[in-house]
Design a protein around this motif. Sequence first.
Motif, PDB file in Angstrom:
ATOM      1  N   LYS A 253       0.866  -1.181   0.000  1.00 14.46           N
ATOM      2  CA  LYS A 253       0.000   0.000   0.000  1.00 14.46           C
ATOM      3  C   LYS A 253       0.899   1.226   0.000  1.00 14.46           C
ATOM      4  O   LYS A 253       1.946   1.221   0.645  1.00 14.46           O
ATOM      5  N   ASP A 254       0.501   2.248  -0.734  1.00 18.15           N
ATOM      6  CA  ASP A 254       1.307   3.464  -0.875  1.00 18.15           C
ATOM      7  C   ASP A 254       2.735   3.130  -1.302  1.00 18.15           C
ATOM      8  O   ASP A 254       3.707   3.721  -0.819  1.00 18.15           O
ATOM      9  N   ASN A 255       2.835   2.096  -2.168  1.00 17.28           N
ATOM     10  CA  ASN A 255       4.137   1.697  -2.724  1.00 17.28           C
ATOM     11  C   ASN A 255       5.108   1.157  -1.670  1.00 17.28           C
ATOM     12  O   ASN A 255       6.312   1.171  -1.861  1.00 17.28           O
ATOM     13  N   LYS A 256       4.568   0.673  -0.548  1.00 19.73           N
ATOM     14  CA  LYS A 256       5.421   0.101   0.511  1.00 19.73           C
ATOM     15  C   LYS A 256       4.904  -1.274   0.898  1.00 19.73           C
ATOM     16  O   LYS A 256       3.698  -1.512   0.905  1.00 19.73           O
ATOM     17  N   TYR A 257       5.834  -2.166   1.255  1.00 13.83           N
ATOM     18  CA  TYR A 257       5.437  -3.452   1.810  1.00 13.83           C
ATOM     19  C   TYR A 257       4.788  -3.249   3.175  1.00 13.83           C
ATOM     20  O   TYR A 257       5.317  -2.524   4.018  1.00 13.83           O
ATOM     21  N   LYS A 258       3.636  -3.886   3.387  1.00 10.10           N
ATOM     22  CA  LYS A 258       2.974  -3.884   4.698  1.00 10.10           C
ATOM     23  C   LYS A 258       2.942  -5.329   5.190  1.00 10.10           C
ATOM     24  O   LYS A 258       2.455  -6.212   4.484  1.00 10.10           O
ATOM     25  N   LEU A 259       3.476  -5.569   6.368  1.00 10.42           N
ATOM     26  CA  LEU A 259       3.591  -6.920   6.907  1.00 10.42           C
ATOM     27  C   LEU A 259       2.535  -7.144   7.982  1.00 10.42           C
ATOM     28  O   LEU A 259       2.270  -6.268   8.793  1.00 10.42           O
ATOM     29  N   LYS A 260       1.967  -8.348   7.971  1.00 10.59           N
ATOM     30  CA  LYS A 260       0.913  -8.693   8.916  1.00 10.59           C
ATOM     31  C   LYS A 260       1.181 -10.100   9.430  1.00 10.59           C
ATOM     32  O   LYS A 260       1.543 -10.980   8.649  1.00 10.59           O
ATOM     33  N   GLY A 261       1.020 -10.327  10.711  1.00  5.58           N
ATOM     34  CA  GLY A 261       1.210 -11.666  11.261  1.00  5.58           C
ATOM     35  C   GLY A 261       2.626 -11.857  11.785  1.00  5.58           C
ATOM     36  O   GLY A 261       3.398 -10.918  11.898  1.00  5.58           O
ATOM     37  N   ASP A 262       2.956 -13.096  12.104  1.00  3.06           N
ATOM     38  CA  ASP A 262       4.243 -13.412  12.740  1.00  3.06           C
ATOM     39  C   ASP A 262       5.297 -13.814  11.723  1.00  3.06           C
ATOM     40  O   ASP A 262       5.127 -14.790  11.014  1.00  3.06           O
ATOM     41  N   PHE A 263       6.386 -13.077  11.684  1.00  2.00           N
ATOM     42  CA  PHE A 263       7.504 -13.426  10.814  1.00  2.00           C
ATOM     43  C   PHE A 263       8.615 -14.128  11.597  1.00  2.00           C
ATOM     44  O   PHE A 263       9.615 -14.535  11.028  1.00  2.00           O
ATOM     45  N   HIS A 264       8.448 -14.221  12.910  1.00  2.00           N
ATOM     46  CA  HIS A 264       9.417 -14.943  13.733  1.00  2.00           C
ATOM     47  C   HIS A 264       8.668 -15.934  14.599  1.00  2.00           C
ATOM     48  O   HIS A 264       7.673 -15.591  15.214  1.00  2.00           O
ATOM     49  N   HIS A 265       9.138 -17.161  14.628  1.00  2.00           N
ATOM     50  CA  HIS A 265       8.523 -18.186  15.472  1.00  2.00           C
ATOM     51  C   HIS A 265       9.577 -18.700  16.431  1.00  2.00           C
ATOM     52  O   HIS A 265      10.653 -19.109  16.020  1.00  2.00           O
ATOM     53  N   MET A 266       9.262 -18.667  17.737  1.00  2.00           N
ATOM     54  CA  MET A 266      10.201 -19.159  18.738  1.00  2.00           C
ATOM     55  C   MET A 266      10.107 -20.681  18.791  1.00  2.00           C
ATOM     56  O   MET A 266       9.091 -21.227  19.189  1.00  2.00           O
ATOM     57  N   THR A 267      11.138 -21.356  18.317  1.00  2.00           N
ATOM     58  CA  THR A 267      11.186 -22.815  18.351  1.00  2.00           C
ATOM     59  C   THR A 267      12.360 -23.199  19.239  1.00  2.00           C
ATOM     60  O   THR A 267      13.462 -22.688  19.046  1.00  2.00           O
TER      61      THR A 267
END
Length: 196
Positions: free
Chosen positions: A10-24
């Motif tokens: 949106k507005d020419n930018k990446y918008k991230l949603k949710g978990d990009f890191h998982h603690m394992t």
Amino acid sequence: MSMFGQVFVKDNKYKLKGDFHHMTPNTPIRNADDDYKLLGITNPRDMTYMHSYGGEAIFFESLSKRKLLATRCDDAGCDSHGTIYIPFRIYCPDCLSKNTVIDLTDIAKKTATIHTFMECQRSGAFNIMDKPIKFINIEFDGVATILMSYLSVGEPKFNMKVVPIFKTSEPTFTILDLSWVAEGTTEDQLPEGFSF
Ligand SMILES: [Zn+2]
């Protein structure tokens, strides 16, 4: 609550949603030949890679709509003027001008033949294709290049006529959404989610 990382622009930018890191949790690596003494630990890592399709995005979007797109150099001053490319080349490799996107679906349905093929009994990590995988190299009338894909129904043979099928139900938007079957295959023989 954990969910897969999702991305939109949106507005020419990446918008991230949710978990990009998982603690394992890490786990010990022990030596079974020496009284299970500690040698180290595993460090699990989970990665979500953002793969931009750029000018090829329309090719992948079109597969989900039963369309196979190719490109053509329309630069009148280019030695390769009129040459048709599939795999989809955004730019002409000779004159570097932007190619014209063309619909190759009808030509593929009428003229696609197997140039050569290979059958793989095993595959690499993260490969989700059914084995054996029947890789085929496909020729089309009037096209300068050969397309690598896979045959879903039939046994590959040299010069065999094949027709494209598309994953229209829950498409993955990858090249796996395009596959091929022997000419004469009926709709009920197609893999799940695919149609002509
Ligand atoms: Zn050109």
